[in-house]
Design a protein around this motif. Structure first.
Motif: not given
Length: 149
Positions: A121, A131-132, A124-126, A99, A128-129, A103
């Motif tokens: 993928r 959401l963070k 999903k990583a985008h 991940e 997650r970032s 990022e």
């Protein structure tokens, strides 16, 4: 019936196919004129076909009339799979993507990965970032509200 071999000339092979066509016609007790009518050509044209001098289209039509169209599959078997298709059909090898690499925008090495898997993928990583980032901004908002009281 003579076997068709590599050593035969093209004309000899065509003559052999014509001879085989004639043999099949005679087995079904059909006249040349009947065959010519059924395939839609003249009698001389059909006669040439039995001598190995006809067109491929007329030959196919004659095979259809004789009910032997399925035997054309034996001429050129399509069960051969080219090396390119074998490579494309091979199972995909999974590649682990960290991940952090996504990022940081590092190029990701892929080994025969499908584009949709890689794209999934990355998305999903985008997410997650995102959401963070949203969680951090929400936390900051809560802290501001807490300070105002």
């Amino acid at each position: 019936m003579a076997n068709i071999t590599r050593s035969m000339s093209d004309k000899a092979i065509m003559a052999e196919l014509g001879r085989r066509l004639k043999s099949k016609r005679l087995d079904r007790e059909l006249k040349q004129s009947d065959m010519a009518d059924d395939i839609g050509c003249s009698l001389p044209t059909y006669g040439k076909l039995e001598k190995g001098q006809g067109s491929l289209g007329n030959f196919i039509a004659a095979m259809r009339v004789l009910g032997k169209l399925d035997e054309l599959n034996l001429i050129m078997d399509d069960s051969f799979i080219s090396p390119i298709k074998q490579f494309q059909a091979a199972p995909k090898r999974k590649v682990r993507i960290r991940e952090s690499s996504l990022e940081q925008g590092r190029p990701v090495k892929t080994e025969k990965k499908s584009a949709s898997a890689i794209q999934g993928r990355v998305i999903k990583a985008h997410m997650r970032s995102e959401l963070k980032g949203a969680a951090l901004s929400a936390r900051a908002s809560v802290e501001k509200i807490g300070r105002k009281k």
